[in-house]
Write a protein that holds these residues in place. Sequence first.
Motif, mmCIF file in Angstrom:
data_model
loop_
_atom_site.group_PDB
_atom_site.id
_atom_site.type_symbol
_atom_site.label_atom_id
_atom_site.label_comp_id
_atom_site.label_asym_id
_atom_site.label_seq_id
_atom_site.Cartn_x
_atom_site.Cartn_y
_atom_site.Cartn_z
ATOM 1 N N ILE A 1 -37.147 -1.799 -58.083
ATOM 2 C CA ILE A 1 -37.039 -0.846 -56.977
ATOM 3 C C ILE A 1 -36.079 0.268 -57.379
ATOM 4 N N ARG A 2 -36.509 1.506 -57.238
ATOM 5 C CA ARG A 2 -35.692 2.650 -57.643
ATOM 6 C C ARG A 2 -35.134 3.451 -56.461
ATOM 7 N N ARG A 3 -35.894 3.562 -55.399
ATOM 8 C CA ARG A 3 -35.447 4.363 -54.252
ATOM 9 C C ARG A 3 -35.607 3.522 -52.986
ATOM 10 N N LEU A 4 -34.485 3.348 -52.278
ATOM 11 C CA LEU A 4 -34.436 2.486 -51.096
ATOM 12 C C LEU A 4 -34.052 3.314 -49.876
ATOM 13 N N LEU A 5 -34.931 3.342 -48.872
ATOM 14 C CA LEU A 5 -34.676 4.068 -47.637
ATOM 15 C C LEU A 5 -33.900 3.162 -46.686
ATOM 16 N N MET A 6 -32.767 3.659 -46.177
ATOM 17 C CA MET A 6 -31.903 2.820 -45.361
ATOM 18 C C MET A 6 -30.936 3.690 -44.569
ATOM 19 N N ASP A 7 -30.138 3.048 -43.726
ATOM 20 C CA ASP A 7 -29.114 3.741 -42.944
ATOM 21 C C ASP A 7 -27.742 3.345 -43.475
ATOM 22 N N ALA B 1 -24.963 4.447 -42.742
ATOM 23 C CA ALA B 1 -23.913 4.541 -41.724
ATOM 24 C C ALA B 1 -23.717 3.229 -40.982
ATOM 25 N N SER B 2 -24.695 2.333 -41.042
ATOM 26 C CA SER B 2 -24.544 1.039 -40.376
ATOM 27 C C SER B 2 -23.681 0.125 -41.225
ATOM 28 N N ALA B 3 -23.123 -0.913 -40.621
ATOM 29 C CA ALA B 3 -22.265 -1.838 -41.366
ATOM 30 C C ALA B 3 -23.044 -2.524 -42.481
ATOM 31 N N GLU B 4 -24.280 -2.940 -42.176
ATOM 32 C CA GLU B 4 -25.102 -3.606 -43.187
ATOM 33 C C GLU B 4 -25.516 -2.633 -44.281
ATOM 34 N N GLY B 5 -25.840 -1.399 -43.895
ATOM 35 C CA GLY B 5 -26.214 -0.404 -44.889
ATOM 36 C C GLY B 5 -25.080 -0.082 -45.829
ATOM 37 N N ALA B 6 -23.862 0.011 -45.297
ATOM 38 C CA ALA B 6 -22.697 0.280 -46.136
ATOM 39 C C ALA B 6 -22.440 -0.869 -47.104
ATOM 40 N N ALA B 7 -22.579 -2.106 -46.614
ATOM 41 C CA ALA B 7 -22.358 -3.266 -47.478
ATOM 42 C C ALA B 7 -23.378 -3.327 -48.600
ATOM 43 N N LEU B 8 -24.636 -3.025 -48.283
ATOM 44 C CA LEU B 8 -25.672 -3.046 -49.309
ATOM 45 C C LEU B 8 -25.485 -1.899 -50.293
ATOM 46 N N SER B 9 -25.110 -0.731 -49.804
ATOM 47 C CA SER B 9 -24.883 0.419 -50.691
ATOM 48 C C SER B 9 -23.812 0.109 -51.732
ATOM 49 N N ASP B 10 -22.757 -0.556 -51.308
ATOM 50 C CA ASP B 10 -21.672 -0.906 -52.237
ATOM 51 C C ASP B 10 -22.129 -1.889 -53.309
ATOM 52 N N LEU C 1 -25.345 -2.115 -54.540
ATOM 53 C CA LEU C 1 -26.501 -1.666 -55.309
ATOM 54 C C LEU C 1 -26.119 -1.289 -56.737
ATOM 55 N N PRO C 2 -26.947 -1.642 -57.697
ATOM 56 C CA PRO C 2 -26.703 -1.222 -59.080
ATOM 57 C C PRO C 2 -27.066 0.251 -59.249
ATOM 58 N N PRO C 3 -26.636 0.888 -60.328
ATOM 59 C CA PRO C 3 -26.957 2.309 -60.542
ATOM 60 C C PRO C 3 -28.451 2.599 -60.586
ATOM 61 N N SER C 4 -29.252 1.588 -60.878
ATOM 62 C CA SER C 4 -30.698 1.800 -60.994
ATOM 63 C C SER C 4 -31.386 1.979 -59.648
ATOM 64 N N VAL C 5 -30.683 1.660 -58.554
ATOM 65 C CA VAL C 5 -31.277 1.763 -57.222
ATOM 66 C C VAL C 5 -30.568 2.860 -56.435
ATOM 67 N N GLU C 6 -31.339 3.840 -55.987
ATOM 68 C CA GLU C 6 -30.777 4.954 -55.216
ATOM 69 C C GLU C 6 -31.004 4.713 -53.719
ATOM 70 N N ALA C 7 -29.923 4.770 -52.964
ATOM 71 C CA ALA C 7 -30.024 4.631 -51.508
ATOM 72 C C ALA C 7 -30.301 5.997 -50.885
ATOM 73 N N ILE C 8 -31.294 6.072 -50.036
ATOM 74 C CA ILE C 8 -31.689 7.322 -49.387
ATOM 75 C C ILE C 8 -31.589 7.139 -47.882
ATOM 76 N N SER C 9 -30.954 8.070 -47.221
ATOM 77 C CA SER C 9 -30.854 8.004 -45.765
ATOM 78 C C SER C 9 -31.917 8.881 -45.126
ATOM 79 N N TYR C 10 -32.256 8.548 -43.887
ATOM 80 C CA TYR C 10 -33.286 9.286 -43.167
ATOM 81 C C TYR C 10 -32.609 10.371 -42.329
#
Length: 246
Positions: free
Chosen positions: A95-101, A103-112, A114-123
């Motif tokens: 997985i290279r691009r992950l759509l997520m929020d 700003a949420s507590a879960e989104g922040a925890a997952l963002s921290d 994530l490896p460099p190979s996965v880019e978090a994208i917000s809506y």
Amino acid sequence: MSARTKPTIDSTSRERMLARLRAAPASHSAIDNAARLGQRIDAHYASRLERQGTAPLDLPAVFQTMLETARARVWRADARSWPALLAQQLHESGIRRLLMDPASAEGAALSDALPPSVEAISYLRPLEQWKTELFDTVDAGFTVARSGIAATGTVILAPDAGTPRTVSLVPPLHIALVYADTLHRDLHAAARAERWSEGMPTNLVLVSGPSKTSDIQQTLAYGAHGPSRLWVVIVDPDDMAAGATS
């Protein structure tokens, strides 16, 4: 040949109908009918539970079994370990691009995690401004479930501005985080416990497995109307967390 005209209701007829509705006895009002229907539904489910036995169910285990029966991948973890577990699975699955929020507590925890190979994208942009990018380049969407229904392996989502319905609908992989203590035995229990009748969300989404459809020959196809894959991470209390299961 004369043209046919659509029949209309004149104002006098309309007023007569409205007057009859207003004059109807209170016992036959829509509110009373709804209350009686609710009582009948409650009695039906109470009777069914009595026949099945009232012993408590292992709701997370039933939920996992039903999800896996529907071709979803499921993991169980505690609140501390799920971000690393999910990040590893994303990396291993390419997985290279992950759509997520974020700003949420879960989104922040997952963002921290994530490896460099996965880019978090917000809506953050209107759909019209990045529709092609969304449909062509985003690999997965991450959502946090409002709750879940164990009996059917159903994830209940309440989309909001940070995580609109598009996040769980457009990417080919939908990832849902479900807290074990939000699981309900069945749909009736969910509706009653969450008091849907007192404030039904404008957009409540129930997801039971990957998107699937079949044609007249009963050939089953996945991904025709939504994500072809579904991952679910069940977050258990620390003393209940089990090992990862695929």
